[in-house]
Design an enzyme around this catalytic site. Structure first.
Site, PDB file in Angstrom:
ATOM      1  N   GLU A 271       0.844  -1.185   0.000  1.00  0.00           N
ATOM      2  CA  GLU A 271       0.000   0.000   0.000  1.00  0.00           C
ATOM      3  C   GLU A 271       0.887   1.245   0.000  1.00  0.00           C
ATOM      4  OE1 GLU A 271      -3.634   1.729   2.839  1.00  0.00           O
ATOM      5  OE2 GLU A 271      -2.343   0.097   3.530  1.00  0.00           O
TER       6      GLU A 271
ATOM      7  N   LYS B 105      -9.370   1.837  -2.082  1.00  0.00           N
ATOM      8  CA  LYS B 105      -9.665   1.239  -0.776  1.00  0.00           C
ATOM      9  C   LYS B 105     -11.084   1.601  -0.334  1.00  0.00           C
ATOM     10  CE  LYS B 105      -7.236   1.068   3.723  1.00  0.00           C
ATOM     11  NZ  LYS B 105      -6.020   1.620   4.394  1.00  0.00           N
TER      12      LYS B 105
ATOM     13  N   CYS C  99      -5.466  -3.450   2.336  1.00  0.00           N
ATOM     14  CA  CYS C  99      -5.263  -3.417   3.793  1.00  0.00           C
ATOM     15  C   CYS C  99      -6.548  -3.556   4.609  1.00  0.00           C
ATOM     16  CB  CYS C  99      -4.496  -2.159   4.175  1.00  0.00           C
ATOM     17  SG  CYS C  99      -3.627  -2.319   5.779  1.00  0.00           S
TER      18      CYS C  99
ATOM     19  N   SER D 142      20.087   4.829  29.031  1.00  0.00           N
ATOM     20  CA  SER D 142      21.048   5.357  28.051  1.00  0.00           C
ATOM     21  C   SER D 142      21.878   4.235  27.449  1.00  0.00           C
ATOM     22  CB  SER D 142      21.941   6.418  28.685  1.00  0.00           C
ATOM     23  OG  SER D 142      22.756   5.882  29.707  1.00  0.00           O
TER      24      SER D 142
END
Length: 581
Positions: free
Chosen positions: A44, A128, A164, A339
């Protein structure tokens, strides 16, 4: 002899980079054609990238997208690939706005489309139908829905093409596939990944295959786009629900598979709202193709959950850095777990030479924090420097007579100034290292440790950060490599080290409890009374929910980061800043 050789090409597009995306598509089609593919499908919006958001409202963008699709068809033909049928997703427009009683978006001028290309031209286009309007999706406001199911006949097979969300919803085009008597259902997707998504996606594909008595081919894009990560995981399932082929996650791949769908009927079934197009096919007897060696079975194994989360974070970080034109990143190394994990993600994403770590010890920094920061830098091989902040903080404290929380926060803000100064000087992207738990309760200094352009673990709860660190070390050990994260960074009690003897649990519940409450309040949207009824301490719940509610203003100003859960801060969760429960 199988009737059809199908290729699913999961490419990594960049939004708006039409020429770049088209070049990647041509390369993928060339690879598929070399393996004898009759039909190549891409994801898509593969030509434009996804999501395009309000770019769908720009006529110039839509015209450029349409021109890119037409040029792609001509380029494929010029490259000797014109005989291969190619299905590619793209936005189309500008289109005339629809009446209010017909369209969910009366001002929309675009459609989310897939087109079939062959012999240098666009042969057919479908739009769609179902436009999602939940979680990260906001398609109602920018797209016009389609009406018809496209069925393409190729090599004696009728192939239905949908997009989709049309697979996920009952009704609409998926309900017409059985009546249309298609032998193959091709679904083009831009489906973002979250942890556990494959546990939902494959059962859906399998169910649709058995419901419609049709082979289902599901092709997805791959790559990071802002805070979304697309994992690929393209798959082909036969009518009985058996997986015939599956592409790997988190990397581009061309999956080629032989399929044997039911042959098309000589006379097409006439069905309302079904558009039928016949493509040119080799001059053979129906159902008989030129002899070619069978393809080996190609079914990728999926990684376990922690491995998949790590891969998603690495891909999301790499693509954000590279797609936005950064050559390097910089982050503070405190010796703590957050970190250290962020540094390891960055090194896996773009390599140690492009990662710059800065230790910024204050008068309150423990010796083990300094040595742990040195250790993680050495283990990862990144570029590293130390910039003490005590002499920079002192003038603020003296001039403004700062004490307590104000004095703590100025330390974080001085560190932010150092990182941003290095960013401005050398062009680094600053990574902020806060996790989802801290973000939820506001346990960070605004314009201090929250500073940065990208947050690799923004959607990772603290307890999951520890799990990922242990997984990454175990993964390295299994490969005979140096474990990237010091054991002391994992095992020591977490602390911001902004005052003497400070630890996180001085002001927060234990992280195991805190993350469990946040799971209910943030992810599952449970109220405080409901959470207490589950057995959590009432005072803890009251304090945690209060912290979450009052920290919305901080979250609004934070950096984006890869979404790996079903409820990430940002697009998923939209609450007012001014709120009094």
């Amino acid at each position: 002899m199988p009737r059809l050789r199908l290729a699913l090409a999961q490419t990594n597009p960049v939004v708006g980079a039409f020429a770049r995306n088209a070049a990647g598509i041509v390369d993928a089609v060339r690879t598929a054609a070399a393996r004898g593919a009759d039909l190549v499908a891409l994801g898509e919006m593969a030509i434009s990238g996804y999501p395009i958001e309000d770019l769908a409202s720009r006529p110039s963008f839509l015209r450029a997208a349409r021109a890119a699709v037409e040029q792609l068809a001509r380029t494929l033909d010029d490259e000797g690939l014109g005989a291969v049928a190619v299905v590619v997703g793209h936005p189309d427009g500008p289109l005339p706005p629809r009446p209010v009683d017909v369209s969910t978006a009366p001002s929309a001028i675009a459609a989310n489309c897939a087109s079939v290309l062959q012999h240098g031209r666009v042969v057919a286009t479908t739009a769609k139908h179902h436009l999602p309007n939940y979680s990260v999706f906001d398609e109602y406001r920018v797209f016009i829905p389609g009406d018809d199911l496209l069925v393409v006949r190729i090599v004696d097979v009728d192939v239905a093409v949908i997009i989709c969300e049309d697979l996920w919803r009952d009704g609409g085009p998926v309900a017409r596939v059985l009546d249309a008597d298609a032998g193959l259902l091709l679904v083009v997707n831009a489906s973002p990944w979250v942890a556990g998504k494959d546990e939902v996606r494959l059962p859906l594909v399998t169910r649709r295959a058995t419901e419609s008595d049709t082979i289902v081919a599901y092709v997805n894009i791959v790559g990071g786009q802002d805070d979304l990560v697309f994992d690929g995981d393209s798959v082909v399932v036969d009518e009985r629900g058996t997986v015939l082929a599956r592409a790997p996650q988190f990397r581009p791949h061309v999956l080629v598979v032989d399929v044997d769908p039911a042959p098309a009927r000589p006379d097409a079934v006439v069905t309302e709202h079904v558009q039928r197009v016949a493509l040119d096919t080799p001059d053979t007897t129906p159902g008989e193709l030129p002899a070619r060696p069978p393809l080996p079975r190609d079914v990728a194994e999926l990684p376990d959950e922690l491995h998949a989360i790590w891969d998603a974070l690495v891909l999301g970080t790499r693509d954000y850095v590279e797609k936005n034109g950064f050559r390097s990143v910089v982050l503070g190394l405190s010796g703590g777990i957050d970190s250290a994990v962020c540094a390891a993600i960055a090194v896996d994403a773009i390599g140690p030479d492009a990662v710059y770590g800065v230790s910024m010890p204050s008068r309150w920094s423990s010796e083990h924090s300094r040595s742990d920061a040195d250790d993680v830098a050495a283990r990862l091989g990144l570029r590293y420097r130390t910039e003490p902040i005590a002499d920079l903080v002192a003038p603020f404290d003296a001039q403004l007579s700062l004490t307590g929380l104000a004095a703590e926060n100025v330390q974080a803000r001085v560190r932010a100034v150092i990182l941003m100064g290095l960013s401005n000087l050398d062009g680094h992207l600053v990574l902020t290292t806060g996790n989802k738990t801290e973000l939820a309760v506001g346990y960070s200094t605004i314009y201090g440790d929250s500073v940065g352009g990208f947050a690799p673990i923004k959607d990772v709860p603290k307890t999951k950060v520890w799990a990922l660190a242990r997984w990454r070390n175990a993964f390295a050990a299994s490969r005979g490599e140096t474990e990237p994260i010091p054991e002391n960074s994992i095992s020591k009690p977490p602390s911001a080290e902004l005052r003497d003897g400070q630890q996180d649990d001085d002001t927060l519940p234990p992280y195991e409890v805190l993350d469990a409450v946040l799971e209910q309040y943030v992810t599952r949207a449970q109220g405080a009374a409901d959470i207490v009824a589950m057995g959590f301490d009432a005072d803890v719940v009251a304090e945690v929910t209060r912290l979450v509610d009052r920290s919305e203003w901080k979250r609004r100003q934070g950096a984006i980061g890869p979404k790996i859960s079903g409820m990430a801060f940002g697009r998923d969760r939209r609450l007012p800043v001014t709120y009094r429960p």
